[in-house]
Design an enzyme around this catalytic site. Structure first.
Site, PDB file in Angstrom:
ATOM      1  N   ILE A   6       0.842  -1.206   0.000  1.00  0.00           N
ATOM      2  CA  ILE A   6       0.000   0.000   0.000  1.00  0.00           C
ATOM      3  C   ILE A   6       0.877   1.256   0.000  1.00  0.00           C
ATOM      4  CG2 ILE A   6      -1.782   1.297   1.234  1.00  0.00           C
ATOM      5  CD1 ILE A   6      -2.891  -1.397   2.249  1.00  0.00           C
ATOM      6  N   ARG A  56       9.960   0.327   9.786  1.00  0.00           N
ATOM      7  CA  ARG A  56      10.223  -0.147  11.147  1.00  0.00           C
ATOM      8  C   ARG A  56      11.695  -0.435  11.388  1.00  0.00           C
ATOM      9  NH1 ARG A  56       5.720  -4.584  11.290  1.00  0.00           N
ATOM     10  NH2 ARG A  56       5.781  -4.135   9.070  1.00  0.00           N
ATOM     11  N   ARG A  77      -4.199   2.177  10.584  1.00  0.00           N
ATOM     12  CA  ARG A  77      -4.970   1.883  11.792  1.00  0.00           C
ATOM     13  C   ARG A  77      -4.836   3.059  12.755  1.00  0.00           C
ATOM     14  NH1 ARG A  77      -7.118  -1.376   9.242  1.00  0.00           N
ATOM     15  NH2 ARG A  77      -7.451  -3.598   9.611  1.00  0.00           N
ATOM     16  N   GLU A 107     -11.925   3.556  17.413  1.00  0.00           N
ATOM     17  CA  GLU A 107     -12.956   3.364  16.414  1.00  0.00           C
ATOM     18  C   GLU A 107     -14.113   2.493  16.922  1.00  0.00           C
ATOM     19  OE1 GLU A 107     -10.750   2.943  12.708  1.00  0.00           O
ATOM     20  OE2 GLU A 107     -12.372   1.610  12.110  1.00  0.00           O
ATOM     21  N   HIS A 139     -13.478   5.006   7.861  1.00  0.00           N
ATOM     22  CA  HIS A 139     -12.785   3.740   7.542  1.00  0.00           C
ATOM     23  C   HIS A 139     -13.317   3.123   6.238  1.00  0.00           C
ATOM     24  CE1 HIS A 139     -10.350   0.237   9.461  1.00  0.00           C
ATOM     25  NE2 HIS A 139     -10.172   0.291   8.152  1.00  0.00           N
TER      26      HIS A 139
END
Ligand code: GLV
Ligand code: GLV
Length: 304
Positions: A152, A172, A222, A251, A269
């Site tokens: 993505i 990361r 997220r 959420e 979302h």
């Protein structure tokens, strides 16, 4: 015949077509029915809003396949599934483009103050062209920093490049000093990484301190990747900064403070919410679950 229980009615007709005579499908109408049916279930098909934790898994002694109608798997206790040898199937790849397109949508809406413009028109408050009406930001030549170089992230970079943004990456494995120098350059910061215990609150108060006062933050991944409290205080203190969000820390709750701010673009979302993608997600999920039940290893089985 496999017993397959759905937590929610996800494309029942497509499911019936794929499972044919090999599965009996159950669509429980309430929690009590769901609990009863899952006791005997071979497979469970869930949504990202369904938390499949240890307790629930233990209530399903026969379960050996879980199908999550999402790419993100943060709602599932993966290590416990591994221990119980439960196969986890999800929906990577098919939603990459839709999510990237939504990241660009959020960015352009934020840069050009689209929600404010819509509101003005719909309220009948557009009183004529003005030199300083709703001035926004141009994207060409600015720097977008993307956190997460998965599918993505890469697809989003392609779209961002098309509007003239320069791309810089962190992930990361980036060092602390690399992250620091890169974040300082960001005119846009877009997040594309899975939520894990390690990435929770990745964007926190100390990282906000490194960001430019006019940075545009985009999150289609997220909610808990961003410390929402720190985000609100950053946006309040920096009115020329902004955030385009599709996901939230708690959420579906969206803090009033966030929705009241003018420098936010908020969506519910819908990253993967196109007809094409949601159908493709259903098909690859059901096909994967069936293969896994038959003892095969489908391409979209989580390999962690
Ligand atoms: C959506 O957020 C997904 O993980 O598929
Ligand atoms: C992202 O993780 C994707 O599967 O596209």
């Amino acid at each position: 015949m496999y017993k397959i229980v759905f937590t929610d009615p996800i494309y029942p007709d497509r499911a019936k077509k794929i499972f044919k005579k090999q599965g009996i499908l159950f669509f429980p109408k309430n929690k009590k029915q769901l609990l009863k049916e899952t006791k005997e279930a071979d497979a469970l098909i869930t949504l990202l809003s369904y938390s499949l934790d240890k307790t629930r898994i233990n209530e399903m002694p026969h379960l050996h396949v879980v199908g999550n109608y999402a790419v993100g798997l943060n709602n599932i206790d993966l290590s416990f599934c591994k221990k119980r040898k439960i196969k986890v199937i999800h929906t990577p790849k098919v939603l990459t483009r839709a999510t990237a397109e939504l990241a660009l949508t959020l960015l352009m809406s934020l840069a050009r103050r689209v929600p404010e413009g819509i509101e003005l028109c719909k309220k009948g408050e557009f009183t004529g062209w003005k030199p300083d009406l709703l001035l926004g930001k141009e994207l060409k030549g600015k720097t977008a920093v993307l956190f997460g170089k998965g599918r993505i992230g890469k697809e989003t970079a392609k779209l961002f490049k098309a509007v003239g943004l320069k791309i810089e990456w962190i992930d990361r494995s980036s060092s602390v000093s690399e992250i620091k120098t890169t974040l300082k350059k960001a005119d846009v910061l877009s997040i594309h990484t899975p939520l894990t215990p390690e990435t929770k609150h990745w964007l926190n108060a100390s990282k906000f301190n490194l960001l430019k006062k006019e940075v545009m933050i985009i999150n289609t991944a997220r909610g808990p990747l961003i410390d929402e409290k720190a985000l609100i205080s950053f946006l309040k203190n920096n009115p020329y900064a902004g955030a385009g969000l599709d996901v939230y820390e708690f959420e579906p709750a969206i803090p009033k403070e966030l929705s009241k701010l003018k420098n936010t673009v908020l969506l519910p979302h819908i990253g993967s919410a196109t007809h094409e993608t949601r159908e493709a997600m259903a098909d690859c999920l059901f096909e994967g679950v069936l293969k896994a039940l038959q003892g095969k290893s489908p391409w979209n089985q989580w390999k962690g």
